[in-house]
Design a protein around this motif. Sequence first.
Motif, PDB file in Angstrom:
ATOM      1  N   GLY A  71       6.009   1.822 -12.843  1.00  0.00           N
ATOM      2  CA  GLY A  71       5.141   1.194 -11.856  1.00  0.00           C
ATOM      3  C   GLY A  71       4.146   0.296 -12.562  1.00  0.00           C
ATOM      4  N   ALA A  72       2.862   0.540 -12.356  1.00  0.00           N
ATOM      5  CA  ALA A  72       1.831  -0.303 -12.965  1.00  0.00           C
ATOM      6  C   ALA A  72       1.400   0.196 -14.339  1.00  0.00           C
ATOM      7  CB  ALA A  72       0.609  -0.369 -12.043  1.00  0.00           C
ATOM      8  N   GLU A  73       1.980   1.289 -14.809  1.00  0.00           N
ATOM      9  CA  GLU A  73       1.514   1.914 -16.050  1.00  0.00           C
ATOM     10  C   GLU A  73       2.427   1.616 -17.235  1.00  0.00           C
ATOM     11  OE1 GLU A  73      -1.399   3.462 -16.241  1.00  0.00           O
ATOM     12  OE2 GLU A  73      -1.682   2.954 -14.124  1.00  0.00           O
ATOM     13  N   GLN A  74       1.824   1.636 -18.417  1.00  0.00           N
ATOM     14  CA  GLN A  74       2.579   1.479 -19.658  1.00  0.00           C
ATOM     15  C   GLN A  74       2.406   2.740 -20.487  1.00  0.00           C
ATOM     16  OE1 GLN A  74       1.676  -1.990 -21.921  1.00  0.00           O
ATOM     17  NE2 GLN A  74       1.852  -3.372 -20.169  1.00  0.00           N
ATOM     18  N   VAL A  75       3.529   3.322 -20.905  1.00  0.00           N
ATOM     19  CA  VAL A  75       3.491   4.547 -21.700  1.00  0.00           C
ATOM     20  C   VAL A  75       4.117   4.257 -23.059  1.00  0.00           C
ATOM     21  CG1 VAL A  75       4.270   6.942 -21.844  1.00  0.00           C
ATOM     22  CG2 VAL A  75       3.616   5.975 -19.626  1.00  0.00           C
ATOM     23  N   ILE A  76       3.442   4.759 -24.111  1.00  0.00           N
ATOM     24  CA  ILE A  76       3.959   4.666 -25.479  1.00  0.00           C
ATOM     25  C   ILE A  76       4.547   6.017 -25.850  1.00  0.00           C
ATOM     26  CG2 ILE A  76       3.282   4.406 -27.904  1.00  0.00           C
ATOM     27  CD1 ILE A  76       3.124   1.846 -26.360  1.00  0.00           C
ATOM     28  N   ARG A 115      28.104   8.876 -18.250  1.00  0.00           N
ATOM     29  CA  ARG A 115      27.336   7.678 -17.893  1.00  0.00           C
ATOM     30  C   ARG A 115      26.070   8.117 -17.162  1.00  0.00           C
ATOM     31  NH1 ARG A 115      27.509   3.858 -13.357  1.00  0.00           N
ATOM     32  NH2 ARG A 115      29.030   5.273 -12.399  1.00  0.00           N
ATOM     33  N   THR A 116      24.960   7.494 -17.479  1.00  0.00           N
ATOM     34  CA  THR A 116      23.726   7.770 -16.731  1.00  0.00           C
ATOM     35  C   THR A 116      23.208   6.468 -16.133  1.00  0.00           C
ATOM     36  OG1 THR A 116      22.311   7.423 -18.663  1.00  0.00           O
ATOM     37  CG2 THR A 116      22.996   9.684 -18.212  1.00  0.00           C
ATOM     38  N   VAL A 117      22.557   6.584 -15.002  1.00  0.00           N
ATOM     39  CA  VAL A 117      21.823   5.464 -14.424  1.00  0.00           C
ATOM     40  C   VAL A 117      20.390   5.943 -14.241  1.00  0.00           C
ATOM     41  CG1 VAL A 117      21.578   3.871 -12.493  1.00  0.00           C
ATOM     42  CG2 VAL A 117      23.860   4.560 -13.261  1.00  0.00           C
ATOM     43  N   ARG A 118      19.470   5.298 -14.940  1.00  0.00           N
ATOM     44  CA  ARG A 118      18.052   5.642 -14.837  1.00  0.00           C
ATOM     45  C   ARG A 118      17.331   4.609 -13.990  1.00  0.00           C
ATOM     46  NH1 ARG A 118      15.704   5.040 -19.591  1.00  0.00           N
ATOM     47  NH2 ARG A 118      17.556   4.212 -20.666  1.00  0.00           N
ATOM     48  N   VAL A 119      16.337   5.052 -13.241  1.00  0.00           N
ATOM     49  CA  VAL A 119      15.678   4.238 -12.229  1.00  0.00           C
ATOM     50  C   VAL A 119      14.187   4.173 -12.542  1.00  0.00           C
ATOM     51  CG1 VAL A 119      15.240   4.018  -9.747  1.00  0.00           C
ATOM     52  CG2 VAL A 119      17.351   5.127 -10.560  1.00  0.00           C
ATOM     53  N   LEU A 120      13.608   2.976 -12.438  1.00  0.00           N
ATOM     54  CA  LEU A 120      12.149   2.830 -12.575  1.00  0.00           C
ATOM     55  C   LEU A 120      11.656   1.826 -11.529  1.00  0.00           C
ATOM     56  CD1 LEU A 120      11.741   2.680 -16.451  1.00  0.00           C
ATOM     57  CD2 LEU A 120      10.749   4.414 -14.936  1.00  0.00           C
ATOM     58  N   PRO A 121      10.566   2.152 -10.852  1.00  0.00           N
ATOM     59  CA  PRO A 121      10.030   1.206  -9.867  1.00  0.00           C
ATOM     60  C   PRO A 121       9.224   0.130 -10.568  1.00  0.00           C
ATOM     61  CG  PRO A 121       8.585   3.102 -10.000  1.00  0.00           C
ATOM     62  CD  PRO A 121       9.718   3.350 -10.978  1.00  0.00           C
ATOM     63  N   VAL A 122       9.407  -1.124 -10.150  1.00  0.00           N
ATOM     64  CA  VAL A 122       8.635  -2.230 -10.736  1.00  0.00           C
ATOM     65  C   VAL A 122       7.620  -2.732  -9.721  1.00  0.00           C
ATOM     66  CG1 VAL A 122       8.780  -4.550 -11.726  1.00  0.00           C
ATOM     67  CG2 VAL A 122      10.540  -2.841 -12.254  1.00  0.00           C
ATOM     68  N   GLY A 123       8.071  -2.922  -8.494  1.00  0.00           N
ATOM     69  CA  GLY A 123       7.182  -3.339  -7.408  1.00  0.00           C
ATOM     70  C   GLY A 123       7.786  -2.862  -6.106  1.00  0.00           C
ATOM     71  N   PRO A 124       7.153  -3.142  -4.970  1.00  0.00           N
ATOM     72  CA  PRO A 124       7.689  -2.657  -3.693  1.00  0.00           C
ATOM     73  C   PRO A 124       9.122  -3.135  -3.454  1.00  0.00           C
ATOM     74  CG  PRO A 124       5.534  -3.685  -3.379  1.00  0.00           C
ATOM     75  CD  PRO A 124       5.914  -3.916  -4.803  1.00  0.00           C
ATOM     76  N   GLN A 125       9.460  -4.302  -3.985  1.00  0.00           N
ATOM     77  CA  GLN A 125      10.783  -4.853  -3.725  1.00  0.00           C
ATOM     78  C   GLN A 125      11.527  -5.120  -5.030  1.00  0.00           C
ATOM     79  OE1 GLN A 125      11.122  -7.664  -0.435  1.00  0.00           O
ATOM     80  NE2 GLN A 125       8.930  -7.503  -0.048  1.00  0.00           N
ATOM     81  N   GLU A 126      11.208  -4.342  -6.050  1.00  0.00           N
ATOM     82  CA  GLU A 126      11.853  -4.573  -7.348  1.00  0.00           C
ATOM     83  C   GLU A 126      11.994  -3.261  -8.101  1.00  0.00           C
ATOM     84  OE1 GLU A 126       9.848  -7.580  -9.555  1.00  0.00           O
ATOM     85  OE2 GLU A 126      11.222  -7.457 -11.248  1.00  0.00           O
ATOM     86  N   LEU A 159       0.834  -1.201   0.000  1.00  0.00           N
ATOM     87  CA  LEU A 159       0.000   0.000   0.000  1.00  0.00           C
ATOM     88  C   LEU A 159       0.870   1.254   0.000  1.00  0.00           C
ATOM     89  CD1 LEU A 159      -2.879  -0.994   2.434  1.00  0.00           C
ATOM     90  CD2 LEU A 159      -2.887  -0.916  -0.068  1.00  0.00           C
ATOM     91  N   ASN A 160       1.956   1.238   0.761  1.00  0.00           N
ATOM     92  CA  ASN A 160       2.868   2.380   0.748  1.00  0.00           C
ATOM     93  C   ASN A 160       3.453   2.555  -0.654  1.00  0.00           C
ATOM     94  OD1 ASN A 160       4.511   4.349   2.511  1.00  0.00           O
ATOM     95  ND2 ASN A 160       6.053   3.331   1.244  1.00  0.00           N
ATOM     96  N   HIS A 161       3.769   1.441  -1.300  1.00  0.00           N
ATOM     97  CA  HIS A 161       4.316   1.534  -2.655  1.00  0.00           C
ATOM     98  C   HIS A 161       3.313   2.199  -3.598  1.00  0.00           C
ATOM     99  CE1 HIS A 161       6.953   0.614  -5.952  1.00  0.00           C
ATOM    100  NE2 HIS A 161       5.992  -0.024  -6.586  1.00  0.00           N
ATOM    101  N   ARG A 162       2.047   1.813  -3.467  1.00  0.00           N
ATOM    102  CA  ARG A 162       1.043   2.424  -4.330  1.00  0.00           C
ATOM    103  C   ARG A 162       0.949   3.936  -4.069  1.00  0.00           C
ATOM    104  NH1 ARG A 162      -4.628  -0.543  -4.407  1.00  0.00           N
ATOM    105  NH2 ARG A 162      -3.223  -2.272  -3.917  1.00  0.00           N
ATOM    106  N   ARG A 163       1.039   4.318  -2.794  1.00  0.00           N
ATOM    107  CA  ARG A 163       1.025   5.754  -2.479  1.00  0.00           C
ATOM    108  C   ARG A 163       2.228   6.464  -3.115  1.00  0.00           C
ATOM    109  NH1 ARG A 163       1.738   6.163   3.375  1.00  0.00           N
ATOM    110  NH2 ARG A 163       1.592   8.418   3.074  1.00  0.00           N
ATOM    111  N   GLU A 164       3.387   5.833  -3.092  1.00  0.00           N
ATOM    112  CA  GLU A 164       4.564   6.462  -3.689  1.00  0.00           C
ATOM    113  C   GLU A 164       4.436   6.556  -5.204  1.00  0.00           C
ATOM    114  OE1 GLU A 164       7.896   5.305  -0.311  1.00  0.00           O
ATOM    115  OE2 GLU A 164       7.958   4.338  -2.274  1.00  0.00           O
ATOM    116  N   LEU A 165       3.832   5.542  -5.827  1.00  0.00           N
ATOM    117  CA  LEU A 165       3.602   5.650  -7.267  1.00  0.00           C
ATOM    118  C   LEU A 165       2.737   6.880  -7.552  1.00  0.00           C
ATOM    119  CD1 LEU A 165       2.955   1.933  -8.373  1.00  0.00           C
ATOM    120  CD2 LEU A 165       5.026   3.286  -8.714  1.00  0.00           C
ATOM    121  N   GLN A 166       1.635   6.989  -6.816  1.00  0.00           N
ATOM    122  CA  GLN A 166       0.699   8.094  -7.054  1.00  0.00           C
ATOM    123  C   GLN A 166       1.333   9.454  -6.737  1.00  0.00           C
ATOM    124  OE1 GLN A 166      -2.203   7.872  -8.433  1.00  0.00           O
ATOM    125  NE2 GLN A 166      -2.557   5.670  -8.349  1.00  0.00           N
TER     126      GLN A 166
END
Lengths: 382, 382, 382
Positions: free
Chosen positions: A54-59, A292-303, A19-26
């Motif tokens: 997160g849970a979204e897919q963007v084109i 060099r760049t490092v880009r970050v994307l959340p996949v799940g609370p632990q991923e 639930l905290n993860h969902r709040r952080e996504l939002q």
Amino acid sequence: MNDGKYRKTLPAGAYYDPLNHRRELQSIWYRQWLCIGRADDWMDPGEFRRVRVGAEQVIITLAEDRSLHAFHNTCRHRGSQLCAADSGTFSNGRIVCPYHAWSYSLKGELRHAPRTTPSDSIELQDFPLYPVALEVWRGFVFINLDPANRTLEQALGAEADNLAAWPLEDLRRVHQEKHCLAANWKIFWENYLECYHCPGVHPDLCQLVPIYREGWFDYRDARPETARESPLNPVADQLHTMLRPGAVTWSDDGTTELPWFRDLGERERAAGMTFSTFVPTMFLVAHVDYVRTVRVLPVGPQETELNVDWYVHRDVVGHPKLEVERLTNFGSRVVREDARVCELNQQGILCGWHEHGVLLERENHVFEFQQWVRRCLGEPGG
Amino acid sequence: MNDGKYRKTLPAGAYYDPLNHRRELQSIWYRQWLCIGRADDWMDPGEFRRVRVGAEQVIITLAEDRSLHAFHNTCRHRGSQLCAADSGTFSNGRIVCPYHAWSYSLKGELRHAPRTTPSDSIELQDFPLYPVALEVWRGFVFINLDPANRTLEQALGAEADNLAAWPLEDLRRVHQEKHCLAANWKIFWENYLECYHCPGVHPDLCQLVPIYREGWFDYRDARPETARESPLNPVADQLHTMLRPGAVTWSDDGTTELPWFRDLGERERAAGMTFSTFVPTMFLVAHVDYVRTVRVLPVGPQETELNVDWYVHRDVVGHPKLEVERLTNFGSRVVREDARVCELNQQGILCGWHEHGVLLERENHVFEFQQWVRRCLGEPGG
Amino acid sequence: MNDGKYRKTLPAGAYYDPLNHRRELQSIWYRQWLCIGRADDWMDPGEFRRVRVGAEQVIITLAEDRSLHAFHNTCRHRGSQLCAADSGTFSNGRIVCPYHAWSYSLKGELRHAPRTTPSDSIELQDFPLYPVALEVWRGFVFINLDPANRTLEQALGAEADNLAAWPLEDLRRVHQEKHCLAANWKIFWENYLECYHCPGVHPDLCQLVPIYREGWFDYRDARPETARESPLNPVADQLHTMLRPGAVTWSDDGTTELPWFRDLGERERAAGMTFSTFVPTMFLVAHVDYVRTVRVLPVGPQETELNVDWYVHRDVVGHPKLEVERLTNFGSRVVREDARVCELNQQGILCGWHEHGVLLERENHVFEFQQWVRRCLGEPGG
């Protein structure tokens, strides 16, 4: 332990509670500007790439006028997915839904809903693809899922100024690595924001960057009272030298056979490494010969997904001394060393007896990051 | 069905609901003494083993003074996991966190937090590893995650007295089997606590232990009114003989070629099998020639880990007639027969129309166990 | 978009929210008559088949008097599963629980609870297997998990009348396909209930059924005002002709070498295809030479099991021109085409920005289906 005596980390649940993860996504990931690649990743109009946030897919697709546009990957009619592939090309300048063939322009406008009848009274302008904001900054493509956000320029802020001397517009990617990190995205950033772990975790890096052996990022942090007068390394102080004598860049032997970026000042050349940090989406390390760049994307609370990219000046792409392994070995090893301890941190935090960790003075940036997270979530104390 | 007429089991949800499982972890598994092995599993100071109890990981290690100590597997600084392996050795008498190198003694005291500054004002005694209680009883190692629990001796109670004649301190493990049971931990115990299933499920065991063919554990249970006067088996009654004539132990042919434990009384020898039950963690069957334990650990609402161990007297370890298969075949088969029906029970309980089962008189121990569970959870009727 | 202007679909969460799925199981799938096969799938008394409906397992078995009976797969004693196999035979006319050997008749009556004592005072009639209603309609077996439902005949209603001319009792299955659809069960039905997707998704089907090229099911839908007077296809109108000239059935070339069902009227022969729809469990397409059914079962919020069966008259089973591939190729391809877009629809609906889709006039049957779902769930507007 006297709880009031020490500065506490975020509570442990912040790193695994769904639930905290969902709040952080939002509150964070669906509201911040996110770097998702380089403008030259798109060659011809109609090319698209799919990005998961997160849970979204963007084109993201390139229109006929070579402007980039971003949309959610969902048709406005009955919600079918538009693209099932991670990249590809829309033919004939149209995004056609595979279900009922509603078709959209490359800018996301509904152009045709087949076989509607007058009684349907469909007005095309009522059904554009769900829009995602997109801006390009010096060749880097940023998206924002919140249409009412502040501008990208405001978001980048002063960190962007560090990079004024580098020709970011003229960079070309020469290598890319994707890492699937079994840890919460905040653990990635907390690791990045302190050098306390460097002596134990990054032995080669500590050889290359002597101050890291002390667990500090910077001589000025290390000796706050005496920075100017320090007899230890006065040249380093003035020019902000970071690398060991003889080293000029991050590589296995500290040297490079590539030409240097032309417009760097004495300070950037002496430093040998210049960091710019764009939380939560990316950090960038600029060297005299490559970026060099490092880009970050959340996949799940632990991923968490990490994308590491190496760039050189476009004129260097065919250079006879450009060897990908020589360019990337060192940074790639540092990323893997960090990934290992991030995953250990995630595992240990799952202990039900661990409510909070404790932060030291040299973890000030971690504390500031956690305060920023608290503020984003509208929490007290943030 | 007149619901008041029959004695009901726990409600079906108690065997699969994740929230109920979490309550049981908190109220039972994190508060009871749990057997996790034998003291001689640790040879040299610094050796450690990692045990999972529900969602928790516990490290058990041997200190320089040969005392055993247990801790949660989490550093007090930022919560990193200390050990990623199931067993190994801490070097130099120190548990060093792999992240920032905080180091602890083998008894869990924080001994060094590197590079702290005066302004951090870290006091080492404020940060011991999260402790887990540990006691050794006659060679068996027990832990307890609740620091405020009653003593192990109180917990073992009278069941321990059954085993007075066996030299438990001198046992050596000769074989070990791990089973991953696809059933709730309570189903394991309910199966263990009744012999009603024996005639259909354990054909060989019923040959060896005649009273089991009747679905009773004991002649006294079978004939409560007439126990003393029974003409059926007066010798059995007096000596509590359990095995069929000619059999002396649990083995495929009921015999053994190993020496018998020296100090057994006439009663223990005649019985041929003596059970001690330590709910929820372990039961032990003592025979004239060997001892077997089955240890239980909850993994998830529908998953339980079983560890089955076979022990002989240490003087028998090199005995020419000691064959592991002959020693273990019989008991191993009984465990597998029980595991199969436990897993069937779990599957059938998932039926949404099944609210409660019904308990017969010969399932009295099951009823008592369920009452104990209810009491642990603070539920009415327990 | 003016939300009031368009007719909206169910909210997106109805297609993935686990709680909503559980409500639909309770309100729809555990209350409706469900087709689970053909009566001749059971040959001899004692044969059983196991069917999963949502989270439930139902056993259907043939009694000595050749009546079929259905029960939950759970023993009344302590809730053990009765059958771990998907099909098999109960020996000796008894369903014997593998745990404690309680035994039931093939009609589900408890006949024997072994070794009960007088003090248990077990009355056998208190413990029948949890019953599931079962009725056979013209060879098709239907079950209903709700014992207080209306009769099957009422549930089938007028749709059953379409099939009066077909000898359903005399059908024999000649082929079966199972599909695991990665989509909510409602998406399957919504796809079935509109032909708007046909032009883009089913090219071969549109060749065979010309009106489908227009995205309509029927000439009368296509031209509601002018149905009778239409100059377009007056013969089609009167006889309800659906197939292109020269075609008589659904097959790759539209022809058949099999004999036609004897009792079809001129209308059924001219149509070439007659649909009967039994939401939520099955639809049936009757052709001049064969019958095809598609049965639906929910597995999870985003997973649905489809069973496709092809039947011919029992006298045709050994016919020299009966080739399974020729019979099934066409329909099987249509199912796979539909499955692909159903799965795309499921994926797109997961977008958090998509709250509702919009329905056109030609999606009226979809709207009616969604209203039926709303009514089943007791929701306003249904």
